[in-house]
Design a protein around this motif. Structure first.
Motif, short mmCIF file in Angstrom:
data_model
loop_
_atom_site.label_atom_id
_atom_site.label_comp_id
_atom_site.label_asym_id
_atom_site.label_seq_id
_atom_site.Cartn_x
_atom_site.Cartn_y
_atom_site.Cartn_z
N PHE A 37 -26.47 -5.26 -30.00
CA PHE A 37 -26.30 -5.97 -31.12
C PHE A 37 -25.95 -5.41 -32.45
O PHE A 37 -26.80 -5.38 -33.09
CB PHE A 37 -27.63 -6.94 -31.41
N PRO A 38 -24.80 -4.55 -32.37
CA PRO A 38 -24.60 -3.75 -33.78
C PRO A 38 -24.69 -4.61 -34.94
O PRO A 38 -24.76 -4.00 -35.95
CB PRO A 38 -23.25 -3.12 -33.37
N ASP A 39 -24.15 -5.96 -35.00
CA ASP A 39 -24.20 -6.74 -36.17
C ASP A 39 -25.52 -7.38 -36.40
O ASP A 39 -25.38 -8.05 -37.25
CB ASP A 39 -22.97 -7.81 -35.95
N ARG A 124 -45.85 -8.65 -14.42
CA ARG A 124 -44.61 -8.96 -15.22
C ARG A 124 -44.83 -8.23 -16.74
O ARG A 124 -46.07 -8.64 -16.94
CB ARG A 124 -44.35 -10.41 -15.31
N TYR A 125 -43.88 -7.65 -17.03
CA TYR A 125 -43.99 -7.02 -18.46
C TYR A 125 -42.88 -7.72 -18.94
O TYR A 125 -41.71 -7.83 -18.60
CB TYR A 125 -43.92 -5.36 -18.34
N SER A 126 -42.94 -7.85 -20.54
CA SER A 126 -42.03 -8.33 -21.12
C SER A 126 -41.89 -7.95 -22.60
O SER A 126 -43.33 -7.69 -22.91
CB SER A 126 -41.75 -9.94 -21.02
N ILE A 127 -41.02 -7.68 -23.48
CA ILE A 127 -40.69 -7.28 -24.53
C ILE A 127 -39.68 -8.15 -25.31
O ILE A 127 -38.81 -8.63 -24.79
CB ILE A 127 -40.18 -5.88 -24.77
N GLY A 128 -40.40 -8.77 -26.45
CA GLY A 128 -39.48 -9.64 -27.38
C GLY A 128 -39.10 -9.25 -28.42
O GLY A 128 -39.58 -8.20 -29.12
N PHE A 129 -37.82 -9.64 -28.77
CA PHE A 129 -37.29 -9.05 -30.12
C PHE A 129 -36.47 -10.32 -30.93
O PHE A 129 -35.89 -11.16 -30.15
CB PHE A 129 -35.91 -7.98 -29.82
N LYS A 130 -36.56 -10.40 -32.21
CA LYS A 130 -36.04 -11.35 -32.90
C LYS A 130 -34.73 -10.76 -33.61
O LYS A 130 -34.73 -9.87 -34.22
CB LYS A 130 -37.15 -11.87 -34.11
N LEU A 131 -33.78 -11.49 -33.56
CA LEU A 131 -32.62 -11.01 -33.96
C LEU A 131 -32.18 -11.89 -35.23
O LEU A 131 -32.22 -12.93 -35.34
CB LEU A 131 -31.54 -11.19 -33.12
N SER A 132 -31.47 -11.19 -36.37
CA SER A 132 -30.90 -11.84 -37.42
C SER A 132 -29.95 -11.04 -38.06
O SER A 132 -29.76 -9.86 -37.76
CB SER A 132 -32.28 -11.88 -38.79
#
Length: 134
Positions: A37-39, A124-132
């Protein structure tokens, strides 16, 4: 479809093999921004471990709307899931593959809600990210 480059795959393998997911999230951020997500601006939105029988109950994150990317690792196929309520108010069970699964979804502003939960009958492992927007 999200195609993963070599850099992000190496980072994911390292992170999930380390069994210390939260400490490596900051190392993954630049890779996600550059390769996927470079933008977008990418911020951590949570790191979780679900042992067999583990779960996170129904919730909607309506206080923090925006696009989310979750990267999960499951030790067994079809033994953990992301469950959500769709626009038709149907419950959808999206089972994890063995290994890495990526999910991209939007958390709308109120009054709409995206109700979802997680359950696991394996590690189960999970990593979350918020994109803006940048």
């Amino acid at each position: 479809m999200i195609l993963l480059g070599r850099g992000i795959l190496v980072a994911l393998i390292f992170i999930f093999n380390s069994r210390d997911v939260p400490n490596y999230v900051s190392k993954l951020l630049p890779v996600i921004e550059e390769e996927l997500f470079p933008d977008k601006k990418v911020k951590p939105a949570g790191g979780f471990y679900y042992p067999p029988g583990g779960f996170m109950g129904w919730h909607n994150n309506c206080k923090s709307p925006g696009l989310r990317l979750y990267i999960s690792y499951a030790s067994r196929a079809n033994k953990s899931f992301f469950r959500y309520l769709n626009e038709k108010e149907e419950i959808i069970n999206d089972y994890d593959d063995k290994g890495v699964t990526l999910r991209l979804f939007d958390i709308p502003k109120e009054p709409s809600h995206f109700w979802h939960c997680v359950g696991s009958d394996c590690d189960r492992y999970s990593i979350g990210f918020k994109l803006s927007n940048k």
